[in-house]
Design a protein around this motif. Structure first.
Motif, PDB file in Angstrom:
ATOM      1  N   TRP A  25       0.301   3.406  -3.372  1.00 45.29           N
ATOM      2  CA  TRP A  25      -0.904   3.307  -2.532  1.00 45.29           C
ATOM      3  C   TRP A  25      -0.779   2.137  -1.573  1.00 45.29           C
ATOM      4  CZ3 TRP A  25      -4.797   0.013  -1.149  1.00 45.29           C
ATOM      5  CH2 TRP A  25      -5.946   0.572  -0.579  1.00 45.29           C
ATOM      6  N   ASN A  26      -0.316   1.017  -2.061  1.00 45.41           N
ATOM      7  CA  ASN A  26      -0.150  -0.154  -1.200  1.00 45.41           C
ATOM      8  C   ASN A  26       0.852   0.109  -0.082  1.00 45.41           C
ATOM      9  OD1 ASN A  26      -1.922  -1.638  -2.816  1.00 45.41           O
ATOM     10  ND2 ASN A  26      -0.272  -2.470  -4.070  1.00 45.41           N
ATOM     11  N   THR A  27       1.922   0.803  -0.410  1.00 45.03           N
ATOM     12  CA  THR A  27       2.941   1.122   0.592  1.00 45.03           C
ATOM     13  C   THR A  27       2.376   2.032   1.672  1.00 45.03           C
ATOM     14  OG1 THR A  27       4.703   0.899  -1.057  1.00 45.03           O
ATOM     15  CG2 THR A  27       5.233   2.124   0.943  1.00 45.03           C
ATOM     16  N   ASP A  28       1.530   2.975   1.255  1.00 42.86           N
ATOM     17  CA  ASP A  28       0.935   3.919   2.212  1.00 42.86           C
ATOM     18  C   ASP A  28      -0.248   3.320   2.971  1.00 42.86           C
ATOM     19  OD1 ASP A  28       2.757   5.822   1.386  1.00 42.86           O
ATOM     20  OD2 ASP A  28       1.392   6.745  -0.058  1.00 42.86           O
ATOM     21  N   HIS A  29      -0.873   2.283   2.421  1.00 41.69           N
ATOM     22  CA  HIS A  29      -2.077   1.683   3.019  1.00 41.69           C
ATOM     23  C   HIS A  29      -1.929   0.172   3.099  1.00 41.69           C
ATOM     24  CE1 HIS A  29      -3.283   5.440   0.958  1.00 41.69           C
ATOM     25  NE2 HIS A  29      -4.096   5.620   1.982  1.00 41.69           N
ATOM     26  N   PRO A  30      -0.948  -0.342   3.811  1.00 45.94           N
ATOM     27  CA  PRO A  30      -0.721  -1.794   3.822  1.00 45.94           C
ATOM     28  C   PRO A  30      -1.884  -2.587   4.410  1.00 45.94           C
ATOM     29  CG  PRO A  30       0.605  -0.708   5.506  1.00 45.94           C
ATOM     30  CD  PRO A  30       0.030   0.375   4.655  1.00 45.94           C
ATOM     31  N   ASN A  31      -2.579  -2.038   5.391  1.00 45.88           N
ATOM     32  CA  ASN A  31      -3.705  -2.760   5.985  1.00 45.88           C
ATOM     33  C   ASN A  31      -4.873  -2.866   5.012  1.00 45.88           C
ATOM     34  OD1 ASN A  31      -2.433  -3.165   8.540  1.00 45.88           O
ATOM     35  ND2 ASN A  31      -2.896  -1.055   9.091  1.00 45.88           N
ATOM     36  N   ARG A  32      -5.146  -1.762   4.334  1.00 45.67           N
ATOM     37  CA  ARG A  32      -6.229  -1.795   3.355  1.00 45.67           C
ATOM     38  C   ARG A  32      -5.832  -2.594   2.120  1.00 45.67           C
ATOM     39  NH1 ARG A  32      -9.450   4.051   3.625  1.00 45.67           N
ATOM     40  NH2 ARG A  32     -10.289   3.697   5.723  1.00 45.67           N
ATOM     41  N   ALA A  33      -4.561  -2.563   1.769  1.00 48.64           N
ATOM     42  CA  ALA A  33      -4.095  -3.367   0.634  1.00 48.64           C
ATOM     43  C   ALA A  33      -4.325  -4.853   0.905  1.00 48.64           C
ATOM     44  CB  ALA A  33      -2.622  -3.093   0.374  1.00 48.64           C
ATOM     45  N   SER A  34      -4.147  -5.263   2.155  1.00 49.72           N
ATOM     46  CA  SER A  34      -4.331  -6.677   2.506  1.00 49.72           C
ATOM     47  C   SER A  34      -5.785  -7.109   2.382  1.00 49.72           C
ATOM     48  CB  SER A  34      -3.837  -6.930   3.937  1.00 49.72           C
ATOM     49  OG  SER A  34      -4.679  -6.302   4.892  1.00 49.72           O
ATOM     50  N   VAL A  35      -6.698  -6.141   2.331  1.00 46.01           N
ATOM     51  CA  VAL A  35      -8.121  -6.423   2.139  1.00 46.01           C
ATOM     52  C   VAL A  35      -8.505  -6.289   0.664  1.00 46.01           C
ATOM     53  CG1 VAL A  35     -10.458  -5.626   2.661  1.00 46.01           C
ATOM     54  CG2 VAL A  35      -8.727  -5.712   4.472  1.00 46.01           C
ATOM     55  N   LEU A  36      -8.004  -5.243   0.037  1.00 47.71           N
ATOM     56  CA  LEU A  36      -8.385  -4.941  -1.344  1.00 47.71           C
ATOM     57  C   LEU A  36      -7.974  -6.030  -2.319  1.00 47.71           C
ATOM     58  CD1 LEU A  36      -9.322  -3.072  -3.662  1.00 47.71           C
ATOM     59  CD2 LEU A  36      -7.044  -2.010  -3.581  1.00 47.71           C
ATOM     60  N   TRP A  37      -6.715  -6.425  -2.289  1.00 41.90           N
ATOM     61  CA  TRP A  37      -6.200  -7.275  -3.355  1.00 41.90           C
ATOM     62  C   TRP A  37      -6.722  -8.707  -3.334  1.00 41.90           C
ATOM     63  CZ3 TRP A  37      -4.518  -5.085  -7.509  1.00 41.90           C
ATOM     64  CH2 TRP A  37      -4.029  -3.768  -7.428  1.00 41.90           C
ATOM     65  N   PRO A  38      -6.966  -9.329  -2.181  1.00 35.91           N
ATOM     66  CA  PRO A  38      -7.622 -10.641  -2.239  1.00 35.91           C
ATOM     67  C   PRO A  38      -9.005 -10.580  -2.887  1.00 35.91           C
ATOM     68  CG  PRO A  38      -6.595 -10.335  -0.106  1.00 35.91           C
ATOM     69  CD  PRO A  38      -6.523  -9.006  -0.811  1.00 35.91           C
ATOM     70  N   THR A  39      -9.717  -9.461  -2.680  1.00 41.63           N
ATOM     71  CA  THR A  39     -11.024  -9.300  -3.318  1.00 41.63           C
ATOM     72  C   THR A  39     -10.862  -9.124  -4.815  1.00 41.63           C
ATOM     73  OG1 THR A  39     -11.839  -8.214  -1.305  1.00 41.63           O
ATOM     74  CG2 THR A  39     -13.178  -7.990  -3.295  1.00 41.63           C
ATOM     75  N   VAL A  40      -9.870  -8.343  -5.222  1.00 43.60           N
ATOM     76  CA  VAL A  40      -9.588  -8.176  -6.649  1.00 43.60           C
ATOM     77  C   VAL A  40      -9.269  -9.532  -7.274  1.00 43.60           C
ATOM     78  CG1 VAL A  40      -7.978  -7.193  -8.320  1.00 43.60           C
ATOM     79  CG2 VAL A  40      -8.792  -5.794  -6.413  1.00 43.60           C
ATOM     80  N   GLN A  41      -8.441 -10.312  -6.606  1.00 44.61           N
ATOM     81  CA  GLN A  41      -8.080 -11.628  -7.147  1.00 44.61           C
ATOM     82  C   GLN A  41      -9.301 -12.534  -7.261  1.00 44.61           C
ATOM     83  OE1 GLN A  41      -5.460 -14.115  -4.750  1.00 44.61           O
ATOM     84  NE2 GLN A  41      -4.526 -14.960  -6.603  1.00 44.61           N
ATOM     85  N   GLN A  42     -10.153 -12.510  -6.263  1.00 40.91           N
ATOM     86  CA  GLN A  42     -11.359 -13.348  -6.298  1.00 40.91           C
ATOM     87  C   GLN A  42     -12.256 -12.965  -7.475  1.00 40.91           C
ATOM     88  OE1 GLN A  42     -14.714 -12.836  -3.395  1.00 40.91           O
ATOM     89  NE2 GLN A  42     -14.085 -14.881  -2.738  1.00 40.91           N
TER      90      GLN A  42
ATOM     91  N   ASN B 186      -7.295   1.649   7.774  1.00 38.94           N
ATOM     92  CA  ASN B 186      -8.018   0.730   8.644  1.00 38.94           C
ATOM     93  C   ASN B 186      -8.602  -0.401   7.815  1.00 38.94           C
ATOM     94  OD1 ASN B 186     -10.497  -0.342  10.057  1.00 38.94           O
ATOM     95  ND2 ASN B 186      -9.686   0.961  11.683  1.00 38.94           N
ATOM     96  N   ALA B 187      -8.163  -1.607   8.063  1.00 40.87           N
ATOM     97  CA  ALA B 187      -8.623  -2.746   7.281  1.00 40.87           C
ATOM     98  C   ALA B 187     -10.098  -3.049   7.515  1.00 40.87           C
ATOM     99  CB  ALA B 187      -7.778  -3.977   7.613  1.00 40.87           C
ATOM    100  N   ALA B 188     -10.547  -2.926   8.759  1.00 42.49           N
ATOM    101  CA  ALA B 188     -11.934  -3.266   9.081  1.00 42.49           C
ATOM    102  C   ALA B 188     -12.913  -2.351   8.355  1.00 42.49           C
ATOM    103  CB  ALA B 188     -12.154  -3.176  10.588  1.00 42.49           C
ATOM    104  N   GLU B 189     -12.584  -1.069   8.246  1.00 49.41           N
ATOM    105  CA  GLU B 189     -13.473  -0.134   7.553  1.00 49.41           C
ATOM    106  C   GLU B 189     -13.595  -0.480   6.078  1.00 49.41           C
ATOM    107  OE1 GLU B 189     -11.817   3.685   8.278  1.00 49.41           O
ATOM    108  OE2 GLU B 189     -12.645   3.875  10.301  1.00 49.41           O
TER     109      GLU B 189
END
Length: 215
Positions: free
Chosen positions: A116-133, A158-161
């Protein structure tokens, strides 16, 4: 003969009932490790050193390599959250397992989230910092729903979405948690959580109203 038999029985009880093992997770570094030691059963007195083994998986290694989580440089983890604990034949899951179990989910022959991260790198950059927090705040109970939100959000990578969707959802979760804590007469914890939420979302009217109503 009785002494030998007694020692044998004690050793057998320790071997069966005194075996303690488990898994821990460090949200600061996204590392997992197994641990084990022996104790005197029922008294919980440790009688052997703790052995530890790094069990950090493919998803965690990918997140670190891509920089999708913040890892302190030159420092070892200092805070470990319990994933599971076994004493003898009895196993007890802990709340951090809500995250580590998710990261172990397989899709065919590889971890789902690696793909999933490989297919959605922009969304991964948003998702995982939130998971870590959330993990650092020990809010693991929110993480399964966050993963579901990321998986099912329509649209392209889309990271913004995803950011907007997470912000709306997370503000609502914080509001609900603070209200629940207040209802349970845990005002200090509610205030601490609300302060963290306001630091994250200083312009949120929902959080501002909650702050005003709480005094």
């Amino acid at each position: 003969m009785c002494t030998i038999l007694s020692l044998f029985l004690v050793a057998a009880v320790v071997a069966i009932k005194g075996n303690v093992s488990g898994t821990e997770f460090a949200p600061s570094h996204f590392q997992t490790r197994d641990f084990a030691f022996y104790e005197i059963p029922f008294l919980h007195i440790q009688i052997t050193p703790i052995t530890r083994k790094n069990t950090t998986g493919a998803v965690q290694r990918q997140l670190r390599a891509k920089g999708w989580i913040a890892v302190p440089r030159g420092k070892k983890p200092t805070h470990w959250h319990l994933v599971s604990l076994s004493r003898g034949p009895s196993a007890t899951p802990a709340v951090a397992g809500l995250l580590t179990d998710e990261m172990r989910i397989q899709d065919s022959a590889s971890p789902f989230w690696v793909g999933w991260n490989t297919d959605h790198p922009n969304r991964a950059s948003v998702l995982w910092p939130t998971v870590q927090q959330l993990a650092e705040r020990e809010l693991y109970v929110l993480i399964p729903e966050l993963f579901q939100l990321a998986r099912t959000l329509p649209g392209k990578d889309n990271a913004a979405e995803l950011t907007a969707a997470i912000d709306r959802w997370l503000i609502g979760q914080y509001v609900g948690l603070v209200k629940d804590l207040r209802d349970a007469d845990r005002g200090v914890l509610a205030d601490e959580l609300l302060a963290e939420a306001i630091r994250d979302y200083p312009s949120s009217p929902e959080l501002a109203d909650l702050h005003s109503s709480g005094g």
